[in-house]
Design an enzyme around this catalytic site. Structure first.
Site, PDB file in Angstrom:
ATOM      1  N   GLU A  77      42.877   6.886  51.627  1.00 59.71           N
ATOM      2  CA  GLU A  77      43.532   7.305  50.384  1.00 59.71           C
ATOM      3  C   GLU A  77      44.968   7.777  50.630  1.00 59.71           C
ATOM      4  O   GLU A  77      45.236   8.516  51.574  1.00 59.71           O
ATOM      5  CB  GLU A  77      42.715   8.447  49.767  1.00 59.71           C
ATOM      6  CG  GLU A  77      43.274   8.989  48.457  1.00 59.71           C
ATOM      7  CD  GLU A  77      42.544  10.241  47.987  1.00 59.71           C
ATOM      8  OE1 GLU A  77      42.644  10.538  46.785  1.00 59.71           O
ATOM      9  OE2 GLU A  77      41.875  10.904  48.810  1.00 59.71           O
ATOM     10  N   LYS A  88      41.660   6.788  39.718  1.00 61.59           N
ATOM     11  CA  LYS A  88      40.676   7.798  40.099  1.00 61.59           C
ATOM     12  C   LYS A  88      40.190   8.578  38.878  1.00 61.59           C
ATOM     13  O   LYS A  88      40.991   9.126  38.123  1.00 61.59           O
ATOM     14  CB  LYS A  88      41.300   8.740  41.126  1.00 61.59           C
ATOM     15  CG  LYS A  88      40.359   9.767  41.741  1.00 61.59           C
ATOM     16  CD  LYS A  88      41.094  10.493  42.859  1.00 61.59           C
ATOM     17  CE  LYS A  88      40.219  11.499  43.583  1.00 61.59           C
ATOM     18  NZ  LYS A  88      40.937  12.120  44.731  1.00 61.59           N
ATOM     19  N   CYS A 134      37.855   8.973  46.847  1.00 58.30           N
ATOM     20  CA  CYS A 134      37.635  10.322  47.351  1.00 58.30           C
ATOM     21  C   CYS A 134      36.673  11.153  46.486  1.00 58.30           C
ATOM     22  O   CYS A 134      35.474  10.955  46.561  1.00 58.30           O
ATOM     23  CB  CYS A 134      38.965  11.026  47.563  1.00 58.30           C
ATOM     24  SG  CYS A 134      38.843  12.425  48.724  1.00 58.30           S
TER      25      CYS A 134
END
Length: 300
Positions: A50, A123, A160
């Site tokens: 990431e 995200k 993540c």
């Protein structure tokens, strides 16, 4: 096949792990070197960690760090990885800090093996705690969970903090994801030196693999990164431990917490598909009973 014979469809996946500097050019050179190494080891799909262009800047709330964001269109890092993907014939998900007019996202572009940009995922779950103050920078993603049909497999890619939510993994699997990919930046907790989440982190994702009967690839960074914050310096030691899990959650390749690594593993996707069908976890689902998931407090 009518005679019951089994086809095979093998794919080799890879997770990269490296320490980032705060120089974009250095990190791009490292990423390209390791992608080339993964390709030499037979990889078809290569996952980079990431926000690999620089330090994990979210340790601080600093308005000058918004200068790190760039628009998705004509993004130089994506363009470079498109060229590399086409040259090597590999799939590369590319994580970046996206500027979209007045919005900002933690995003990833999926580059197919011919260099085509297959689209964008933003995200969905944005953390906000000491050392991981992402809500200062990122809007909640508005793409929803997506899957991408690449040359080698239909893949789901999340980022993540998304990896802690079983709903995200299940949503991608329901859309046909054959492999799950999670680029990551996680390590020590600045407010509590005794807190070590690495085993918990890994077990949660192993559960996603096992519950959905799909392989899973997690790529995390290593090294110490110090950022000047409004309250003085903050430091995170990223714990690496990148890994590849098989379709029952078993670890098939893993890195340590300090060394640069290129992990690879091969999977027969057709064999796994038949296992997934026969195991019954999708056949026996009861979506009509899951309405509590759509609430915050569980009250229907």
């Amino acid at each position: 096949m009518a005679d019951g014979g089994r086809r095979s469809r093998e794919v080799v996946v890879s997770a990269l792990q490296f320490a980032c500097s705060d120089e974009v050019s250095d990190n791009l050179a490292t990423a390209e070197r390791l992608v080339r190494k993964a390709h030499a080891m037979g990889a078809n799909i290569v996952l980079i960690q990431e926000l690999f262009e620089g330090y994990y800047f979210c340790q601080a709330q600093r308005e000058d760090f918004f200068r790190r964001a760039k628009p998705y269109k004509d993004h130089p890092t994506i363009a470079r990885m498109q060229k590399l993907a086409k040259e090597l014939g590999v799939v590369i998900p590319v994580s970046f800090f996206e500027e979209a007019n007045n919005a900002h996202f933690n995003s990833i572009a999926i580059i197919d093996a011919d260099g085509t940009d297959l689209g964008l995922y933003r995200k969905s779950h944005i953390p906000d705690g000491p050392g991981y103050q992402e809500k200062f920078y990122f809007n909640p993603g508005d793409t929803g969970f997506k899957v991408f049909q690449t040359k080698f497999a239909k893949i789901g890619v999340a980022i993540c903090w998304d990896q802690w939510f079983p709903e995200a993994a299940r949503a991608m699997a329901l859309q046909g994801a054959e492999i799950l990919f999670y680029p990551t930046a996680i390590g020590s907790e600045p407010q509590d030196s005794g807190l070590d989440s690495r085993d918990h982190w890994r077990r949660v994702m192993q559960g996603h693999a096992g519950a959905n009967v799909v392989p899973l690839v997690a790529s995390n960074r290593i090294g110490k990164e110090t950022i000047e914050t409004e309250h003085g310096p903050s430091q995170i030691t990223f714990y690496g431990n990148s890994f590849i899990a098989g379709p029952t959650g078993e670890i098939v390749a893993e890195a340590d917490d300090k060394e640069e690594a290129v992990l690879v593993a091969e999977f027969d996707l057709d064999k796994i598909k038949h296992k997934r069908s026969s195991w019954g976890v999708f056949r026996d689902r009861r979506p009509d009973l899951y309405k509590a998931i759509l609430t915050f407090d569980g009250n229907l």
